[in-house]
Enzyme design. Structure first.
Site, PDB file in Angstrom:
ATOM      1  N   HIS A  31       0.680  -1.528   0.015  1.00  0.00           N
ATOM      2  CA  HIS A  31       0.010  -0.233  -0.070  1.00  0.00           C
ATOM      3  C   HIS A  31       0.541   0.694  -0.061  1.00  0.00           C
ATOM      4  CE1 HIS A  31      -1.855   2.975   2.487  1.00  0.00           C
ATOM      5  NE2 HIS A  31      -3.147   2.184   1.107  1.00  0.00           N
ATOM      6  N   GLU A  35       1.830   1.959  -3.102  1.00  0.00           N
ATOM      7  CA  GLU A  35       1.108   2.561  -4.413  1.00  0.00           C
ATOM      8  C   GLU A  35       0.685   4.201  -4.220  1.00  0.00           C
ATOM      9  OE1 GLU A  35      -3.329   3.359  -3.533  1.00  0.00           O
ATOM     10  OE2 GLU A  35      -3.265   1.680  -2.866  1.00  0.00           O
ATOM     11  N   HIS A  36       1.108   4.460  -3.447  1.00  0.00           N
ATOM     12  CA  HIS A  36       1.257   6.633  -2.975  1.00  0.00           C
ATOM     13  C   HIS A  36       1.946   6.523  -3.477  1.00  0.00           C
ATOM     14  CE1 HIS A  36      -2.307   7.300   0.655  1.00  0.00           C
ATOM     15  NE2 HIS A  36      -2.006   5.916   0.182  1.00  0.00           N
ATOM     16  N   GLU A  65      -3.413   8.069   7.461  1.00  0.00           N
ATOM     17  CA  GLU A  65      -4.246   7.210   6.711  1.00  0.00           C
ATOM     18  C   GLU A  65      -5.343   5.971   7.748  1.00  0.00           C
ATOM     19  OE1 GLU A  65      -5.812   4.417   2.779  1.00  0.00           O
ATOM     20  OE2 GLU A  65      -4.274   5.454   3.281  1.00  0.00           O
TER      21      GLU A  65
END
Length: 449
Positions: free
Chosen positions: A73, A76-77, A153
């Site tokens: 993840h 991905e950012h 997040e």
């Protein structure tokens, strides 16, 4: 005629018309492979001049090295940072300037990047997406900045949500040895230590054309997509050392697990139970189809078995649901949730749930209810063909999870062929308490009895 007669005639006429509707609305699907082994799927829909362009990598959080949870993840950012040819943020700014939208998401089995734009902008989208497949440029500043973003997040989506924290603990208890027990976003203490080397390591291992699936849906022709794909993705060499996708396996589960999660922020206590369940496998989807329909029969709506028994008849619960997510590379779960009425304890609600599940195993499936569910699934399948985004997601998610285009196309008919006996056999197999986790989400001041 009474209203019920009209309704029955309407149902029969609509149901009998479904095959013709399906034929008229069916999308044309073309699939091919580039020389570098990148898989390409084109789903044509020429009713609107828009296109969904997606690249799916067969690499998700369950493919992360131990000790670096959250790196899939995190990467991905980071792919929205700079490349050899794009400044930081330029890709998304370019998509927006061309009237489109873009985003990305990470799951256990895949990471996907997409743009939805006017069809005549497909060339530009492929050019930019192919650039970041191999040419990202990261700095220590990028790492520090984006690390703060993903931790925030997690704070917002997980740490601030008792339900999310509860679900995280349930999943960790369900999987004894498999990486599905680790949260996709990562454990916070490991997220805080993610670094440049780990990000590049995951990128250099997995982000190659022979580990990717290109899905393009909308107002396009296969020949056009092939030409552009060869131009932009085709020139990227395959990784000859791409590792085999090995996963740690679950040992036989022989002990029922229970947990209690207390939090003063809990607004509504409830019970959750998950059972380890088989996933959809390529060429062998019948059990998954039976479990899909079992979830609908048991807890798929206001006419479901759990709702009728727990909410309407006994009024033990104010909400109940069952669900099964079969698209998974490895074993998944079948889940049941019950939210008790205000004057009912969690123990009373769980006891009632167990009684109803046992009763269902004795009574079996109502054939008429099953036919209604099959009709609804068939109708939803037809209407889903109008959704360019949804079609691309369905193909990409399934292909990245080990299924084939043929499996995806066969699925609706496999569902329609499921019998009541198939559903009951699946229920008896999956409702194994030794492979289950039962959890209570409750306030701190509540008692367990």
């Amino acid at each position: 005629m009474t209203l019920s007669h009209f309704a029955l005639i309407g149902f029969v006429m609509t149901f009998s018309a479904l095959p013709f509707m399906a034929k008229a609305a069916e999308n044309k699907v073309t699939t091919f492979q580039l020389e570098n082994e990148m898989q390409v799927v084109v789903v044509e829909d020429h009713r609107a001049p828009v296109v969904q362009h997606m690249v799916w990598y067969r690499a998700g959080s369950a493919d992360e090295p131990k000790g670096s949870s959250g790196v899939a993840h995190f990467l991905e950012h980071l792919l929205f940072k700079s490349t050899d040819n794009l400044a930081e943020g330029e890709l998304s700014a370019t998509v927006a300037a061309n009237g489109g939208r873009d985003n990305a998401f990470t799951s256990y089995d895949y990471t996907a990047y997409f743009q939805r734009v006017a069809a005549d902008r497909l060339d530009l989208m492929m050019q930019m997406e192919a650039d970041r497949m191999r040419n990202i440029r990261l700095t220590p500043v990028n790492i520090a900045t984006e690390q703060d973003v993903i931790i925030e997040e997690r704070n917002q989506r997980t740490e601030n949500s008792p339900r999310a924290l509860f679900s995280e603990q349930l999943r960790a208890a369900q999987y004894l040895n498999h990486r599905y027990g680790v949260p996709i976003i990562g454990w916070k203490h490991e997220m805080e230590k993610l670094n440049l080397s780990q990000a590049y390591g995951f990128y250099n291992t997995h982000y190659h054309p022979n580990n990717a699936i290109l899905v393009v849906s909308g107002d396009v022709k296969p020949e056009e997509v092939r030409t552009l794909a060869e131009k932009y993705y085709g020139k990227i060499p395959a990784n000859p050392d791409l590792p085999e996708r090995l996963r740690t396996k679950e040992p036989p589960q022989t002990a029922e697990r229970r947990l209690i999660f207390r939090d003063p922020r809990v607004a509504q206590p409830y019970i959750s139970r998950s059972y380890l369940a088989p996933e959809r496998d390529s060429g062998d989807q019948e059990i998954a189809a039976a479990l899909t329909l079992l979830a609908e029969v048991l807890g798929g709506g206001i006419t479901s078995y759990l709702t009728e028994k727990l909410q309407f008849e006994s009024q033990i619960a104010v909400h109940s649901v069952a669900y099964y997510r079969g698209v998974s590379l490895d074993e998944t779960t079948f889940d049941v949730y019950v939210v008790p009425s205000s004057d009912v304890s969690l123990q009373e609600a769980e006891d009632a749930m167990d009684v109803v599940l046992a009763q269902f195993l004795k009574e079996g499936v109502d054939p008429e209810q099953l036919e209604r569910i099959k009709y609804q699934l068939r109708a939803s399948e037809i209407y889903a063909r109008d959704n360019v985004d949804g079609i691309a997601n369905r193909y990409g998610r399934a292909l990245a999870s080990g299924l084939t285009v043929q499996d995806i196309q066969d699925w609706p008919e496999i569902l329609q062929a499921v019998t009541p006996e198939d559903i009951m056999a699946a229920a008896r197999s999956v409702f194994n308490r030794e492979a289950s986790v039962t959890g209570w989400l409750m306030r701190e001041d509540e008692v367990t009895q």
